[in-house]
Design an enzyme around this catalytic site. Structure first.
Site, PDB file in Angstrom:
ATOM      1  NE  ARG A   1      -3.656  -2.404   2.054  1.00 31.17           N
ATOM      2  CZ  ARG A   1      -4.889  -2.443   1.548  1.00 31.17           C
ATOM      3  NH1 ARG A   1      -5.506  -1.348   1.186  1.00 31.17           N
ATOM      4  NH2 ARG A   1      -5.515  -3.597   1.432  1.00 31.17           N
TER       5      ARG A   1
ATOM      6  CG  HIS B   1      11.676  -1.640  -6.296  1.00 35.28           C
ATOM      7  ND1 HIS B   1      10.300  -1.712  -6.358  1.00 35.28           N
ATOM      8  CD2 HIS B   1      12.118  -1.680  -7.583  1.00 35.28           C
ATOM      9  CE1 HIS B   1       9.935  -1.790  -7.620  1.00 35.28           C
ATOM     10  NE2 HIS B   1      11.007  -1.773  -8.385  1.00 35.28           N
TER      11      HIS B   1
ATOM     12  CD  GLU C   1      14.004  -8.441  -2.695  1.00 34.48           C
ATOM     13  OE1 GLU C   1      13.477  -7.779  -3.577  1.00 34.48           O
ATOM     14  OE2 GLU C   1      13.350  -9.145  -1.907  1.00 34.48           O
TER      15      GLU C   1
HETATM   16  C1  GRF Z   1      10.343  -8.433  -2.160  1.00 30.79           C
HETATM   17  O1  GRF Z   1      10.635  -8.962  -3.423  1.00 30.79           O
HETATM   18  C2  GRF Z   1      10.492  -6.929  -2.166  1.00 30.79           C
HETATM   19  O2  GRF Z   1      11.477  -6.493  -3.027  1.00 30.79           O
HETATM   20  C3  GRF Z   1       9.142  -6.482  -2.648  1.00 30.79           C
HETATM   21  O3  GRF Z   1       8.242  -7.381  -2.044  1.00 30.79           O
HETATM   22  C4  GRF Z   1       8.883  -8.630  -1.794  1.00 30.79           C
HETATM   23  C5  GRF Z   1       8.686  -8.990  -0.362  1.00 30.79           C
HETATM   24  O4  GRF Z   1       9.070 -10.299  -0.101  1.00 30.79           O
HETATM   25  N1  GRF Z   1       8.947  -5.097  -2.336  1.00 30.79           N
HETATM   26  P1  GRF Z   1       9.043 -10.893   1.364  1.00 30.79           P
HETATM   27  O5  GRF Z   1       7.616 -10.755   1.901  1.00 30.79           O
HETATM   28  O6  GRF Z   1      10.021 -10.134   2.194  1.00 30.79           O
HETATM   29  O7  GRF Z   1       9.421 -12.335   1.197  1.00 30.79           O
END
Ligand code: GRF
Length: 212
Positions: free
Chosen positions: A88, A106, A171
């Site tokens: 959101r 992101h 990430e």
């Molecule tokens: C990730 O790919 C992040 O980049 C995006 O949403 C996803 C979240 O994944 N904004 P998680 O819930 O942390 O596994």
């Protein structure tokens, strides 16, 4: 920490904290999705976790919900608000209450491919390298100052799912590293430029000073 999905970035950060790599604690996890993995993962670790009823809109929080969000985070005395897949758009009051202290991850190398399904946008465009970006949150969509980035190659045989999975893995390295630097007070901001002032000896600095 705020999220709407499975919570794998939350887990990566919680594990880095447990391993002593981040001098911080997660005070509170909130989600606009009652059945989200991020709430389950937090509760399994004994971290306070609540469902935040979002109200009638699909892409933003209703005013009351946003007020409640701010109040809960303030009551928990958080220094930093981390977003990980929070689906959101956050508006003025929230941004004002935590100005300069909201961080998002992101799944692309911003400013390329902001918005939804960034891994699919990258694949459809035909780029050979994509990745992930940790950035401060401002009033735009994925437009705040960039704290850190990590690259991920795009392979010929990639499907949206396989590429998304490798970006997710990146990430899980990048986000804890950036949060560690923020928690240690090693990050400073000059306009759009985010500076990593001091090396982070115990956890590695992704941008070590260049040798002359
Ligand atoms: C990730 O790919 C992040 O980049 C995006 O949403 C996803 C979240 O994944 N904004 P998680 O819930 O942390 O596994």
């Amino acid at each position: 920490m705020l999220g709407s999905g499975q919570g794998s970035n939350f887990v990566a950060i919680a594990e880095a904290i447990a391993a002593g790599k981040i001098p911080a604690e997660v005070a509170l996890v909130l989600s606009d999705v009652e059945s989200s993995g991020i709430l389950t993962q937090a509760r399994q670790r004994g971290i306070p976790a609540s469902y935040l009823p979002p109200g009638k809109y699909r892409t933003k929080l209703e005013e009351d919900a946003e007020r409640s969000l701010v109040a809960q985070l303030q009551a928990a005395e958080v220094d930093l608000v981390l977003l990980a897949g929070f689906m959101r758009v956050l508006k003025g009051e929230f941004l004002k209450a935590f100005e300069g202290r909201i961080v998002n991850i992101h799944p692309s190398l911003l400013p390329c491919f902001p918005g939804l399904h960034a891994w699919k946008q990258a694949l459809d465009y035909g780029v050979k390298v994509t990745g992930c970006t940790v950035h401060f949150v401002d009033a735009g969509i994925d437009s705040g100052a960039i704290i850190g980035q990590q690259t991920v190659p795009v392979l010929d045989r990639d499907t949206p799912e396989s590429l998304h999975q490798r970006i997710h893995q990146a990430e899980h390295e990048l986000y804890p590293r950036c949060v560690a630097a923020l928690a240690r007070g090693e990050i400073s901001v000059q306009g759009r430029l985010v500076l990593w002032n001091a090396p982070a000896p115990k956890y590695g600095n992704p941008f070590p000073p260049r040798q002359p």
